[in-house]
Design a protein around this motif. Structure first.
Motif, PDB file in Angstrom:
ATOM      1  N   PHE A 141       0.805  -1.218   0.000  1.00  0.00           N
ATOM      2  CA  PHE A 141       0.000   0.000   0.000  1.00  0.00           C
ATOM      3  C   PHE A 141       0.842   1.273   0.000  1.00  0.00           C
ATOM      4  N   GLY A 142       2.155   1.120  -0.086  1.00  0.00           N
ATOM      5  CA  GLY A 142       3.028   2.287  -0.208  1.00  0.00           C
ATOM      6  C   GLY A 142       2.967   3.222   0.986  1.00  0.00           C
ATOM      7  N   CYS A 143       3.027   2.675   2.197  1.00  0.00           N
ATOM      8  CA  CYS A 143       2.945   3.497   3.405  1.00  0.00           C
ATOM      9  C   CYS A 143       4.086   3.144   4.350  1.00  0.00           C
ATOM     10  N   GLU A 144       4.128   3.824   5.493  1.00  0.00           N
ATOM     11  CA  GLU A 144       5.178   3.591   6.489  1.00  0.00           C
ATOM     12  C   GLU A 144       4.553   3.476   7.880  1.00  0.00           C
ATOM     13  N   ILE A 145       3.587   2.587   8.034  1.00  0.00           N
ATOM     14  CA  ILE A 145       2.954   2.372   9.328  1.00  0.00           C
ATOM     15  C   ILE A 145       3.911   1.567  10.212  1.00  0.00           C
ATOM     16  N   LYS A 146       4.106   2.023  11.426  1.00  0.00           N
ATOM     17  CA  LYS A 146       5.096   1.406  12.308  1.00  0.00           C
ATOM     18  C   LYS A 146       4.588   0.150  13.006  1.00  0.00           C
ATOM     19  N   ASP A 147       3.278   0.076  13.286  1.00  0.00           N
ATOM     20  CA  ASP A 147       2.729  -1.071  14.014  1.00  0.00           C
ATOM     21  C   ASP A 147       1.321  -1.321  13.501  1.00  0.00           C
ATOM     22  N   ILE A 148       1.128  -2.456  12.839  1.00  0.00           N
ATOM     23  CA  ILE A 148      -0.153  -2.756  12.207  1.00  0.00           C
ATOM     24  C   ILE A 148      -1.124  -3.401  13.190  1.00  0.00           C
ATOM     25  N   MET A 149      -0.631  -4.285  14.069  1.00  0.00           N
ATOM     26  CA  MET A 149      -1.493  -5.136  14.875  1.00  0.00           C
ATOM     27  C   MET A 149      -1.732  -4.601  16.288  1.00  0.00           C
ATOM     28  N   THR A 150      -1.303  -3.397  16.580  1.00  0.00           N
ATOM     29  CA  THR A 150      -1.467  -2.871  17.929  1.00  0.00           C
ATOM     30  C   THR A 150      -2.942  -2.732  18.302  1.00  0.00           C
ATOM     31  N   GLY A 151      -3.238  -3.011  19.577  1.00  0.00           N
ATOM     32  CA  GLY A 151      -4.594  -2.848  20.071  1.00  0.00           C
ATOM     33  C   GLY A 151      -4.805  -1.541  20.799  1.00  0.00           C
ATOM     34  N   PHE A 152      -3.833  -0.638  20.728  1.00  0.00           N
ATOM     35  CA  PHE A 152      -3.887   0.661  21.409  1.00  0.00           C
ATOM     36  C   PHE A 152      -3.911   1.743  20.344  1.00  0.00           C
ATOM     37  N   ARG A 153      -5.080   2.362  20.146  1.00  0.00           N
ATOM     38  CA  ARG A 153      -5.254   3.350  19.086  1.00  0.00           C
ATOM     39  C   ARG A 153      -6.203   4.442  19.551  1.00  0.00           C
ATOM     40  N   ALA A 154      -6.139   5.568  18.859  1.00  0.00           N
ATOM     41  CA  ALA A 154      -7.117   6.639  19.055  1.00  0.00           C
ATOM     42  C   ALA A 154      -7.698   6.990  17.694  1.00  0.00           C
ATOM     43  N   PHE A 155      -8.980   7.384  17.675  1.00  0.00           N
ATOM     44  CA  PHE A 155      -9.675   7.641  16.423  1.00  0.00           C
ATOM     45  C   PHE A 155     -10.463   8.940  16.508  1.00  0.00           C
ATOM     46  N   SER A 156     -10.668   9.525  15.356  1.00  0.00           N
ATOM     47  CA  SER A 156     -11.582  10.661  15.251  1.00  0.00           C
ATOM     48  C   SER A 156     -13.007  10.150  15.052  1.00  0.00           C
ATOM     49  N   TYR A 157     -13.965  11.042  15.248  1.00  0.00           N
ATOM     50  CA  TYR A 157     -15.374  10.712  15.005  1.00  0.00           C
ATOM     51  C   TYR A 157     -15.583  10.321  13.543  1.00  0.00           C
ATOM     52  N   GLY A 158     -14.931  11.048  12.627  1.00  0.00           N
ATOM     53  CA  GLY A 158     -15.082  10.759  11.209  1.00  0.00           C
ATOM     54  C   GLY A 158     -14.597   9.375  10.842  1.00  0.00           C
ATOM     55  N   PHE A 159     -13.481   8.940  11.424  1.00  0.00           N
ATOM     56  CA  PHE A 159     -12.976   7.596  11.125  1.00  0.00           C
ATOM     57  C   PHE A 159     -13.959   6.540  11.604  1.00  0.00           C
ATOM     58  N   VAL A 160     -14.402   6.670  12.853  1.00  0.00           N
ATOM     59  CA  VAL A 160     -15.259   5.644  13.451  1.00  0.00           C
ATOM     60  C   VAL A 160     -16.566   5.492  12.685  1.00  0.00           C
ATOM     61  N   LYS A 161     -17.155   6.602  12.274  1.00  0.00           N
ATOM     62  CA  LYS A 161     -18.467   6.541  11.651  1.00  0.00           C
ATOM     63  C   LYS A 161     -18.415   6.243  10.152  1.00  0.00           C
ATOM     64  N   THR A 162     -17.228   6.176   9.567  1.00  0.00           N
ATOM     65  CA  THR A 162     -17.120   5.802   8.151  1.00  0.00           C
ATOM     66  C   THR A 162     -16.399   4.481   7.955  1.00  0.00           C
ATOM     67  N   PHE A 163     -15.949   3.850   9.041  1.00  0.00           N
ATOM     68  CA  PHE A 163     -15.181   2.608   8.926  1.00  0.00           C
ATOM     69  C   PHE A 163     -16.127   1.415   8.792  1.00  0.00           C
ATOM     70  N   PRO A 164     -16.105   0.716   7.647  1.00  0.00           N
ATOM     71  CA  PRO A 164     -16.978  -0.448   7.468  1.00  0.00           C
ATOM     72  C   PRO A 164     -16.332  -1.699   8.071  1.00  0.00           C
ATOM     73  N   VAL A 165     -16.831  -2.135   9.212  1.00  0.00           N
ATOM     74  CA  VAL A 165     -16.243  -3.295   9.890  1.00  0.00           C
ATOM     75  C   VAL A 165     -16.716  -4.565   9.188  1.00  0.00           C
ATOM     76  N   LEU A 166     -15.796  -5.266   8.544  1.00  0.00           N
ATOM     77  CA  LEU A 166     -16.118  -6.501   7.847  1.00  0.00           C
ATOM     78  C   LEU A 166     -15.545  -7.724   8.549  1.00  0.00           C
ATOM     79  N   SER A 167     -14.449  -7.545   9.275  1.00  0.00           N
ATOM     80  CA  SER A 167     -13.793  -8.659   9.945  1.00  0.00           C
ATOM     81  C   SER A 167     -14.527  -9.025  11.227  1.00  0.00           C
ATOM     82  N   LYS A 168     -14.436 -10.289  11.621  1.00  0.00           N
ATOM     83  CA  LYS A 168     -15.086 -10.763  12.836  1.00  0.00           C
ATOM     84  C   LYS A 168     -14.100 -10.949  13.993  1.00  0.00           C
ATOM     85  N   GLY A 169     -12.820 -11.153  13.672  1.00  0.00           N
ATOM     86  CA  GLY A 169     -11.864 -11.499  14.707  1.00  0.00           C
ATOM     87  C   GLY A 169     -10.711 -10.521  14.827  1.00  0.00           C
ATOM     88  N   PHE A 170      -9.520 -11.070  15.122  1.00  0.00           N
ATOM     89  CA  PHE A 170      -8.356 -10.241  15.417  1.00  0.00           C
ATOM     90  C   PHE A 170      -7.766  -9.566  14.186  1.00  0.00           C
TER      91      PHE A 170
END
Length: 312
Positions: A141-170
């Protein structure tokens, strides 16, 4: 609408949940702490409530299902998501919140891999798995994300309300990251310390089955978000196979003037035709993906405007 909501997905975390809630209240005294229980069979719910959290339930098993429920039900200017296993120090949460509220970040990643994860984590193959997933996503995806699987994150309102959750697990963390990267959302990084689970607390992550799901999710989302790249690779692979099997037939024909392996020639033609179809399918789906990006920006603007109206 809450100003700050701390979201804690939980399944059988009685040994640590009270401390996680207490640490969250200390680090973010103005936040509302929500613990979402996922069919725990121990005292998780009781201890979370005693510690002062708002306890809610998700009865469909799986972390992705829990996060879908949390994102649907909670409305806040800033969301902080943290696991209930006490592996993430909450003293980093105020910095993550500031990046959302003041710097307008859409997602803030609590980066374990740049600090203590590789020395603290004792589970076999998890270190290699995290590095493999990070390298795959950054390359595809041509990015430089340092940690993909971390469970510690913060989100904006816009991200949360536009994120289509398709996965069921981890694999949900992988899906979050790719969604943010592909939609050109602002991603910030905060290096956090990581500590291994305390004795008696067991991880719910299955190294092999969940690892395969994560890799499958990367492939599926690469096809969805980068269809031209995906189908171009498929087209190139099919074309190489067709050419490799066609060359001996061509050499024999030049030498003898006779085609002796007609079945192989027919298969080569069909495989090459599939390669051409895959290439044009990638072009068509790429235009559709671009339209989806435009529609996403429109929805994001509408949701952001709604939040501003609610805050006012």
């Amino acid at each position: 609408m809450d100003k700050i909501a701390v979201l804690v997905p939980c399944y059988n975390e009685e040994k640590t949940i009270a401390k996680v809630v207490a640490d969250a209240k200390k680090a973010l005294p103005e936040a509302v702490i929500y613990v979402y229980d996922n069919n725990s069979t121990d005292r998780t719910v009781e201890l979370a409530a005693e510690a002062g959290a708002v306890v809610r339930h998700e009865y469909m098993q799986g972390k992705g299902n829990v996060i879908r429920r949390m994102f649907r039900e909670i409305h806040a200017q800033c969301y902080v998501m943290v696991d209930g296993d006490d592996t993430y120090p909450m003293e980093y949460a105020p910095e993550m919140v500031e990046k959302v509220l003041e710097h307008h970040a859409d997602m803030v990643v609590g980066d374990r891999l740049s600090s203590t994860y590789f020395t603290e984590n004792k589970r076999p193959f998890h270190n290699m798995g995290n590095s493999l997933v990070r390298g795959s996503i950054n390359h595809l995806f041509g990015c430089e994300i340092k940690d993909i699987m971390t469970g510690f994150r913060a989100f904006s309102y816009g991200f949360v309300k536009t994120f289509p959750v398709l996965s069921k697990g981890f694999e949900i963390e992988t899906e979050m990251t790719i969604h943010a990267v592909s939609n050109n959302m602002q991603i910030e990084n905060v290096i956090v310390d990581y500590r291994d689970r305390p004795e008696g607390s067991e991880s719910k992550l299955n190294t092999y089955s969940d690892g395969m799901r994560v890799l499958g999710t990367i492939g599926r989302l690469y096809k969805d978000y980068k269809p031209f790249g995906f189908f171009s690779l498929l087209s190139f692979g099919l074309a190489i196979i067709a050419i490799v099997f066609f060359i001996p037939i061509l050499i024999d024909f030049i030498r003898t003037g006779v085609v002796e392996r007609f079945p192989t020639l027919f298969v080569c033609c069909f495989v090459m035709l599939a390669a051409v179809q895959a290439f044009f399918a990638g072009m068509i789906l790429s235009n559709m993906a671009l339209k989806n990006r435009r529609d996403f920006e429109f929805r994001l603007n509408m949701i952001q405007g709604k939040m501003n109206d609610d805050v006012d």
